[in-house]
Design a protein around this motif. Structure first.
Motif, PDB file in Angstrom:
ATOM      1  N   ASN A   1      -1.495  -0.110  -9.960  1.00 34.68           N
ATOM      2  CA  ASN A   1      -2.335  -1.284 -10.158  1.00 34.68           C
ATOM      3  C   ASN A   1      -2.002  -2.570 -10.999  1.00 34.68           C
ATOM      4  O   ASN A   1      -2.340  -3.530 -10.571  1.00 34.68           O
TER       5      ASN A   1
ATOM      6  N   ILE B   1      -1.915  -1.400  -3.484  1.00 33.87           N
ATOM      7  CA  ILE B   1      -3.232  -0.158  -3.254  1.00 33.87           C
ATOM      8  C   ILE B   1      -2.669   1.134  -3.017  1.00 33.87           C
ATOM      9  O   ILE B   1      -1.349   1.291  -2.264  1.00 33.87           O
TER      10      ILE B   1
ATOM     11  N   GLU C   1     -10.230  -4.099   3.361  1.00 32.71           N
ATOM     12  CA  GLU C   1     -10.308  -3.045   2.250  1.00 32.71           C
ATOM     13  C   GLU C   1     -10.346  -1.428   2.871  1.00 32.71           C
ATOM     14  O   GLU C   1     -10.935  -1.286   3.816  1.00 32.71           O
ATOM     15  N   PRO C   2      -9.166  -0.573   2.610  1.00 28.02           N
ATOM     16  CA  PRO C   2      -9.334   0.652   3.031  1.00 28.02           C
ATOM     17  C   PRO C   2     -10.140   1.368   2.449  1.00 28.02           C
ATOM     18  O   PRO C   2     -10.765   1.295   1.304  1.00 28.02           O
TER      19      PRO C   2
ATOM     20  N   ASN D   1     -11.074   5.153   0.726  1.00 26.64           N
ATOM     21  CA  ASN D   1     -10.351   6.168   0.079  1.00 26.64           C
ATOM     22  C   ASN D   1      -9.438   5.543  -0.951  1.00 26.64           C
ATOM     23  O   ASN D   1      -8.176   6.271  -1.025  1.00 26.64           O
ATOM     24  N   ARG D   2      -9.753   4.386  -1.191  1.00 27.22           N
ATOM     25  CA  ARG D   2      -8.739   3.687  -2.255  1.00 27.22           C
ATOM     26  C   ARG D   2      -8.932   4.208  -3.715  1.00 27.22           C
ATOM     27  O   ARG D   2      -9.832   4.440  -4.108  1.00 27.22           O
TER      28      ARG D   2
ATOM     29  N   THR E   1      -4.104   4.905  -1.707  1.00 21.94           N
ATOM     30  CA  THR E   1      -5.079   5.703  -1.347  1.00 21.94           C
ATOM     31  C   THR E   1      -4.674   7.113  -1.023  1.00 21.94           C
ATOM     32  O   THR E   1      -3.532   7.677  -1.149  1.00 21.94           O
TER      33      THR E   1
ATOM     34  N   ALA F   1      -5.657   3.889   6.617  1.00 22.72           N
ATOM     35  CA  ALA F   1      -5.567   3.150   5.443  1.00 22.72           C
ATOM     36  C   ALA F   1      -4.479   2.266   5.655  1.00 22.72           C
ATOM     37  O   ALA F   1      -4.797   0.673   4.928  1.00 22.72           O
TER      38      ALA F   1
ATOM     39  N   THR G   1      -0.112   5.566 -10.883  1.00 20.23           N
ATOM     40  CA  THR G   1      -1.218   4.483 -10.315  1.00 20.23           C
ATOM     41  C   THR G   1      -1.408   3.488 -11.107  1.00 20.23           C
ATOM     42  O   THR G   1      -1.901   2.244 -10.911  1.00 20.23           O
TER      43      THR G   1
ATOM     44  N   VAL H   1      -4.980  -2.093   5.495  1.00 20.17           N
ATOM     45  CA  VAL H   1      -4.134  -2.991   4.462  1.00 20.17           C
ATOM     46  C   VAL H   1      -3.595  -4.078   4.901  1.00 20.17           C
ATOM     47  O   VAL H   1      -3.502  -5.143   4.575  1.00 20.17           O
TER      48      VAL H   1
ATOM     49  N   VAL I   1       0.753  -1.197  -0.053  1.00 25.03           N
ATOM     50  CA  VAL I   1      -0.092  -0.119  -0.060  1.00 25.03           C
ATOM     51  C   VAL I   1       0.864   1.185  -0.118  1.00 25.03           C
ATOM     52  O   VAL I   1       1.916   1.284   0.728  1.00 25.03           O
TER      53      VAL I   1
ATOM     54  N   SER J   1       0.030   5.190   0.610  1.00 24.21           N
ATOM     55  CA  SER J   1      -0.870   6.133   1.342  1.00 24.21           C
ATOM     56  C   SER J   1      -0.503   7.449   1.138  1.00 24.21           C
ATOM     57  O   SER J   1       0.473   7.844   1.723  1.00 24.21           O
TER      58      SER J   1
END
Length: 320
Positions: free
Chosen positions: A88, A93, A314-315, A317-318, A95, A305, A84, A309, A71, A73
């Motif tokens: 992906n 992830i 599931e966080p 503001n993803r 956020t 977040a 991103t 993760v 993740v 953040s």
């Protein structure tokens, strides 16, 4: 072994403490100086979570070395500093921190509008330097805000918040957006306009659009040429939306009255930036969300977040 987290800027201990209770946390040791590229590259190869600032560039090349990363953040609403698409592809992830800074950023946008139109910076500078020698009939005069027309480019949450403030000043509100928003029009009494029409009619233009390939450089010489000579341009989203060379020309040659800038193409701003030499520019260093309460709330969203993760949830503001 505990999952590990790297924080790219020194943050308040009370904010970081909940992460330290559960994870191995390392943090860059400066609040004012950005983490070096070398340290960031080394850390990203090792950690499970990365807590980034908008000033940190996380590109594909760096992500390809992040074999453990789960993740990222980002301490911002925007996340154009992170690739991103690559994240992906690699199952990482990303956020952000939306919503909580809406009202604070709208305050800044409207404050910058007022300061630019009424020439607060010029008046204060003259006062501090002893230049105010007498009251004069047209001394330090600027442009009215009340009863004028504001054009908002980008009618998201912050745009709506600025529109509410504008209504308190008895302003007519035009907006341009990627898609028309009938519910917003009805609720706030705003009117949709095509971009060229908005630029021609507005006394004050406020840029709140997100930075995308479509919005990059959307305000250039042609667009500035459509604006009134008495108009102001307020930019509080991302610097690359406005062509700074064209803006300098428009301000230098008084094609528009003034500009209020919270964002720039390159941040931090280089020494002796041309726009900062102009008296009709009011500028602040990207402080849209900079109230104590809002920044701490944003940080709390990052903590939540990362924790979600790393603990398999599931966080909120993803973004990817």
């Amino acid at each position: 072994m505990k999952p590990s987290v790297f924080i790219t800027r020194k943050l308040p201990e009370e904010i970081v403490a909940p992460l330290k209770e559960k994870f191995t946390v390392r943090m860059w040791d400066s609040e004012d100086v950005a983490v070096t590229h070398a340290v960031l590259r080394e850390e990203i190869t090792q950690v499970d979570a990365l807590w980034t600032m908008l000033s940190d560039t996380i590109d594909r090349d760096m992500l390809e070395s992040a074999t453990n990363l789960k993740v990222i953040s980002n301490l911002a609403v925007g996340y154009n500093n992170i690739d991103t698409e690559a994240a992906n592809e690699m199952g990482i992830i990303v956020t952000n921190t939306p919503d909580v800074l809406t009202e604070t950023t709208a305050d800044l946008a409207f404050g910058l509008l007022l300061a630019t139109a009424r020439r607060f910076n010029t008046a204060e500078k003259e006062l501090r330097q002893g230049g105010w020698l007498s009251w004069t009939p047209m001394g330090f005069t600027g442009m009215d805000v009340h009863g004028t027309t504001v054009g908002i480019i980008g009618m998201g949450r912050i745009g709506e918040a600025v529109a509410r403030r504008a209504k308190g000043f008895n302003m007519d509100v035009l907006y341009h957006n990627r898609s028309r928003k009938p519910e917003t029009e009805e609720e706030y009494g705003v009117a949709f306009a095509e971009l060229d029409d908005l630029l021609q009619r507005a006394d004050h233009v406020v840029i709140l659009a997100p930075f995308t390939e479509e919005t990059k450089g959307m305000i250039g010489g042609r667009e500035l040429g459509l604006m009134k000579k008495t108009a102001t341009l307020i930019s509080v989203s991302r610097g690359c939306i406005v062509d700074e060379v064209a803006l300098y020309d428009a301000l230098k040659n008084k094609k528009i009255f003034g500009a209020g800038l919270d964002v720039f193409e390159t941040e931090p701003v280089p020494v002796r930036h041309p726009l900062l030499t102009l008296p009709n520019v009011t500028a602040v260093p990207h402080i849209g969300s900079a109230s104590v309460k809002t920044r701490l709330t944003m940080m709390k969203l990052n903590v939540d977040a990362i924790t979600d993760v790393l603990e398999g949830r599931e966080p909120a503001n993803r973004v990817v």
